[in-house]
Design a protein around this motif. Structure first.
Motif, PDB file in Angstrom:
ATOM      1  N   GLU A 214     -44.340 -12.404   3.705  1.00 14.63           N
ATOM      2  CA  GLU A 214     -43.596 -13.603   4.099  1.00 14.63           C
ATOM      3  C   GLU A 214     -42.594 -14.008   3.025  1.00 14.63           C
ATOM      4  O   GLU A 214     -41.498 -14.471   3.329  1.00 14.63           O
ATOM      5  N   GLU A 215     -42.962 -13.832   1.759  1.00 14.52           N
ATOM      6  CA  GLU A 215     -42.054 -14.224   0.674  1.00 14.52           C
ATOM      7  C   GLU A 215     -40.758 -13.423   0.701  1.00 14.52           C
ATOM      8  O   GLU A 215     -39.708 -13.893   0.245  1.00 14.52           O
TER       9      GLU A 215
ATOM     10  N   LEU B  80     -44.111  -5.332  14.231  1.00 14.24           N
ATOM     11  CA  LEU B  80     -44.409  -6.263  13.154  1.00 14.24           C
ATOM     12  C   LEU B  80     -45.712  -6.975  13.452  1.00 14.24           C
ATOM     13  O   LEU B  80     -46.064  -7.201  14.615  1.00 14.24           O
ATOM     14  N   PRO B  81     -46.444  -7.374  12.394  1.00  9.19           N
ATOM     15  CA  PRO B  81     -47.612  -8.229  12.614  1.00  9.19           C
ATOM     16  C   PRO B  81     -47.184  -9.534  13.280  1.00  9.19           C
ATOM     17  O   PRO B  81     -46.076 -10.025  13.075  1.00  9.19           O
ATOM     18  N   GLU B  82     -48.066 -10.099  14.083  1.00  3.96           N
ATOM     19  CA  GLU B  82     -47.722 -11.307  14.829  1.00  3.96           C
ATOM     20  C   GLU B  82     -47.283 -12.434  13.916  1.00  3.96           C
ATOM     21  O   GLU B  82     -46.345 -13.174  14.227  1.00  3.96           O
ATOM     22  N   ARG B  83     -47.938 -12.553  12.765  1.00  4.55           N
ATOM     23  CA  ARG B  83     -47.583 -13.622  11.831  1.00  4.55           C
ATOM     24  C   ARG B  83     -46.160 -13.446  11.329  1.00  4.55           C
ATOM     25  O   ARG B  83     -45.380 -14.406  11.292  1.00  4.55           O
TER      26      ARG B  83
ATOM     27  N   ARG C 136     -55.000 -18.356  14.997  1.00  7.97           N
ATOM     28  CA  ARG C 136     -54.661 -19.610  14.321  1.00  7.97           C
ATOM     29  C   ARG C 136     -53.393 -19.424  13.494  1.00  7.97           C
ATOM     30  O   ARG C 136     -53.240 -18.455  12.760  1.00  7.97           O
ATOM     31  N   GLN C 137     -52.454 -20.371  13.597  1.00 13.93           N
ATOM     32  CA  GLN C 137     -51.191 -20.318  12.856  1.00 13.93           C
ATOM     33  C   GLN C 137     -50.654 -21.724  12.682  1.00 13.93           C
ATOM     34  O   GLN C 137     -51.003 -22.640  13.443  1.00 13.93           O
TER      35      GLN C 137
END
Length: 942
Positions: A454-455, A471-474, A770-771
């Motif tokens: 994420e960074e 890509l990963p869902e997050r 969860r997000q």
């Protein structure tokens, strides 16, 4: 047809004078018996009919002459929008007068036929005049006290010089004369029209000295006269007046621009507002027109050769010069200024009417940041307001690009992102896994897809997914939110991508891809891009095959595509399959390439045109950032790419949410961890509070599970009934049912007592994990409070204020007051500096653009005026005297007394000639032969 001096119509009684003289002379002739006269009867009877016709013509001419004189003295005029044709009324009246006079000459039945015809014509003329008075003159009837709105056009075209004065000066002078000579009890409202009309008086004023003082203070604004909006402002101001009668006087030129004649619905709304008033106002349009001979050359605009301008190379600045007048003009040179300093000057040749010429300057910017550019023309013409054009160019020091490599194995150029990275910045550092270094506008960084975090997504202008399978869902959710917030996305769909993932990849603004991906097509011979299809602005540079060799590329494998999902085809292959597709997504842009940009798909990376192609694609995807060039409007606003969604956040320096918030902004989501720090320099480290307000919009219907991590306290309310509160730690708040696309009001209140500080709000969507609730799921509410004002200097040097406030989408920078075209210099606060990456103590230029249509003088058409007449009683006075006449209850129109005077003079000459001819035929010495049955006797002699 009506009369300015109707009482002078009594002069028509003079028509009776020649009739009375004729009757008196006829009665004065006494019969004398003389035997010899019987021998003359036969001869007189022969001439009697001829004499009657001569007397008839003389009598008709004399009566008609006196009638013309009386009518001319009464000053007949044809009122505007006359419903009775004067070419019928006037001849009917004159012929009736002539027949009436002639009837007294004839005898027998002919006399009564003429009198009956005369009566019919005269009664018809009088009836038509009374009908005209009923239908038209009542529009001018005095109604005692009235409120009058004076709307002064202050647009650029009103600075046109005519007869030694500008049109604006003449308009103000006539408005002042109207105020001075208006009837007692008239109250005046003053509206200054321009791009953003402004009421200079809050309500109609009866004290004339105050009104004259306001008129004296008026100055031209420039830009376009938004006439429809100005009439709306005038209507609102008249509603504040106490008098029942209302009138609107518009002082303007012949410009059609700004009247919104192409939007009849807008006029319907204005018409309804007028009907709702105590009395429907009259609309007086004082049109000063435009000279038939006009010398005017204008600067139509300033454009750059590239959408992204950097400090790494020169850019071409194109200045368009246009002759919008009627005469050929050879203007002086065009000069270019950057930051107030002159950097170049070039001549312009002879320009005939309607001709355009483009002058090009090449310049290399040395400093990044917003730069004010101005082009000036030494035109020496009738309108100086359009001899200058300004705009702000955002110069980039670098453009951070993240390339996510979906095929990181092998040597550098065997990877999916190798050629693309090297094309953006041909630095050997990239091959060593480092950044390109200084001196490059494009600043690429390559990250293998499995190592993406994420960074890595932070502070990127463009994210390039080079043959990334999925890509990963997050991360996918995070990227979607960032694209909606203004980051660009370039998807290079190589053979490894999983079409199912990309086709299901959605965010707050729907599917991210412009077109869904299909199966892979293979052609051993390869297909070539077709430059004829390069119509999109991202690739328009390569439409001409002379500019590149892209038409010689051979792509051996590519993805088929489905129907567009809100995007458009940007370029195609020669076989018709899409090559590139583009889409605007929230504040950002997405671009899809259907083939890989490496050697696996063909020879595209080996072509000379590959490097500029990739630069143009990345530049378009990055967008222009905050658009600092805005159209003229009230309180001109700059949309800032903060968040496409989010919540309106109010911050207090106390824990009770008391008093006025220290500042208000839009937070993309409730996801903060301040630790021992503080949210902002304007707040204390402890004992502060925050309130977030807005709406929650679910992407799918179902049951959502809410949870939070907080220190110290979070209170949450959804809708009108569901409320949650939690204290320190991670807590499950409960479950809620949400409907897809249906907004639910949300309010969250947080306070920090001391020590560690953090707050995060989560949800678990139906069937998901969860997000943190993403920004695209929130909609900020309309701001109640804006931030602290910032200082601004407008183009005239006057101080103003600007505020940074939440908007429906992200945030906006709003400058107060009416927009004057030109450059505004703003002193930004710390928050704005951070948003736009401005250096400390730097000023921010904002350009309010001038409308080039103001220089073309497109006149209003009869159809345009017919649209206005459907909703208002439109009058078009030709002078200030006509306007005063309306206020005094008198009519005005096109006077025709001169026509009657000329006709009377011609008739006088004809009557003189006719009288002389009749006199000669009737002279007493005329010889008459009489036969007495014997010798002939001539004149009484044998």
């Amino acid at each position: 047809m009506l009369f300015l001096n109707p009482w002078l119509l009594a002069g028509l009684g003079a028509v009776a004078v020649p009739i009375i003289i004729h009757l008196v002379r006829r009665q004065a002739a006494k019969p004398i018996e003389w035997g010899a006269m019987r021998f003359l009867f036969d001869t007189v009877a022969m001439r009697r009919r001829k004499m009657e016709w001569e007397d008839l013509l003389l009598m008709a001419a004399r009566c008609l002459l006196l009638g013309l004189v009386a009518l001319a003295i009464a000053r007949p005029f044809v009122p505007p929008d006359s419903s009775v044709p004067w070419l019928f009324v006037l001849p009917a009246a004159l012929v009736g007068i002539a027949l009436l006079g002639g009837s007294f000459v004839l005898g027998g039945k002919a006399k009564w036929i003429l009198r009956l015809s005369s009566a019919v014509l005269l009664l018809a003329a009088v009836g038509l005049i009374l009908l005209e008075r009923t239908l038209n003159l009542k529009r001018f009837e005095a109604s005692g006290r009235r409120d009058v709105a004076l709307v002064i056009d202050a647009s650029s075209s009103m600075e046109l010089s005519m007869d030694g004065k500008t049109v604006f000066t003449r308009a103000v002078e006539e408005a002042k004369q109207l105020v001075k000579e208006a009837p007692r009890g008239t109250a005046f409202l003053v509206v200054l029209g321009g791009p953003a009309p402004e009421a200079k008086t809050a309500a109609p004023l009866t004290h004339r000295a105050d009104v004259l003082g306001v008129l004296d203070s008026l100055r031209p604004i420039g830009g376009t006269f938004r006439a429809h909006e100005a009439l709306g402002v005038a209507t609102l101001g008249l509603a504040e007046g106490t008098n029942a009668s209302k009138e609107i006087v518009v002082f303007t030129d012949a410009q059609r621009t700004g009247w919104r004649f192409d939007n009849p619905n807008a006029w319907d709304g204005l018409g309804e507002a007028w009907k709702a008033m105590p009395s429907k106002p009259k609309l007086l349009l004082r049109d000063f027109g435009v000279s038939s001979s006009l010398r005017n050359v204008s600067i139509a605009g300033v454009e750059t050769s590239r959408s992204i301008v950097g400090t790494d190379r020169e850019v071409t600045l194109r200045v368009t010069v246009e002759n919008t007048g009627t005469e050929a003009v050879t203007p002086g040179p065009v000069s270019l200024e950057i930051g107030g300093a002159k950097v170049g000057e070039k001549p312009v040749g002879l320009l005939v009417a309607g001709q355009k010429e483009t002058v090009e300057f090449r310049h290399k910017f040395s400093q990044p940041g917003p730069q004010a550019v101005a082009a000036r023309l030494d035109a020496r013409d009738d309108l100086s307001a359009d001899d200058k054009a300004e705009r702000v160019i955002h110069v980039r020091g670098n453009l951070p690009v993240l390339l996510v490599d979906g095929n990181p194995a092998g040597s550098f150029f065997e990877r999916a992102a190798g050629y693309s990275a090297f094309a953006l910045a041909p630095s050997s550092n990239l091959r060593r896994g480092r950044t390109a270094g200084e001196g490059y506008l494009m600043d690429p960084e390559v990250v293998p897809a499995p190592e993406l975090k994420e960074e890595d997504l932070e502070d990127r202008a463009v994210i390039v997914l080079a043959d990334v399978p999925r890509l990963p869902e997050r991360l996918a959710s995070k990227i979607a939110a960032k694209i909606a917030d203004g980051t660009g996305l370039l998807v290079i769909a190589g053979p490894r991508v999983e079409a199912a993932f990309y086709n299901q990849w959605t965010g707050g603004d729907g599917p991210l891809l412009p077109m869904p991906l299909g199966e892979i097509a293979v052609d051993a011979e390869g297909v070539s891009p077709s430059p004829a299809t390069f119509l999109h602005e991202a690739v328009a540079l390569f439409k001409d095959e002379k500019n590149s060799d892209l038409a010689t590329a051979k792509v051996k494998q590519w993805h088929k595509t489905g129907e567009p999902t809100g995007g458009v085809q940007a370029a195609a292959f020669a076989n018709g399959d899409p090559f590139l597709a583009a889409k605007n997504y929230g504040n950002g842009r997405t671009l899809l390439a259907t083939c890989a940009f490496d050697a696996r798909s063909g020879n595209l990376p080996a072509l000379r045109g590959f490097v500029p192609l990739l630069h143009e694609l990345v530049a378009w995807t990055a967008g222009r950032g905050a658009e600092l060039n805005v159209d003229a409007a009230w309180s001109p606003s700059v949309a800032l790419h903060g968040s496409s969604g989010g919540l309106t956040a109010s911050y207090w320096p106390n824990r009770e949410w008391k008093g006025k918030p220290k500042f208000v902004r839009t937070d993309p989501s409730i996801d903060f961890r301040w630790g021992d720090g503080k949210p902002d320099q304007r707040l204390p480290g402890d004992r502060f509070s925050i309130e977030w307000r807005g709406q929650l919009v679910a992407p799918a219907t179902g049951e959502y599970e809410l949870s939070a991590e907080v220190d110290d306290v979070l209170q949450l309310r959804l809708g009108d009934s569901q409320a949650f509160e939690t204290g320190w730690g991670r807590k499950d708040l409960g479950k809620v049912m949400l409907e897809k696309g249906k907004p639910v009001p949300v309010q969250a209140k947080y306070y920090e007592e001391g020590g560690d500080a953090y707050v995060r709000l989560y949800w678990t969507p139906p069937g998901g994990s969860r997000q943190v609730i993403p920004a695209h799921a929130f909609r900020p509410e309309k701001p109640r409070e804006a931030g602290e004002p910032m200082r601004v200097l407008d183009p005239t040097g006057l101080p103003r204020q600007a505020v940074l406030r939440p908007a429906r989408v992200g945030r906006e920078l709003a400058i107060d007051g009416a927009a004057v075209p030109g450059i505004y210099q703003l002193t930004p606060d710390e928050e704005l500096q951070a948003l736009l990456s401005l250096p400390a103590k730097a000023t921010l230029p904002v350009a309010v653009l001038r409308d080039p249509g103001e220089s073309h003088f497109e006149p209003r058409t009869p159809d345009d005026l017919a649209l206005v007449r459907k909703h208002a009683d439109l009058l078009q006075p030709a002078s200030v005297g006509d306007m005063i006449g309306v206020l005094q209850g008198k009519g005005f129109g096109r006077e025709i007394w001169k026509l009657l005077a000329v006709a009377g003079f011609i008739l006088f000459l004809l009557e003189s000639v006719l009288a002389r001819w009749v006199s000669r035929n009737r002279r007493t010495a005329e010889d008459v032969r009489v036969d007495f049955g014997g010798d002939a006797v001539w004149g009484g002699r044998r």
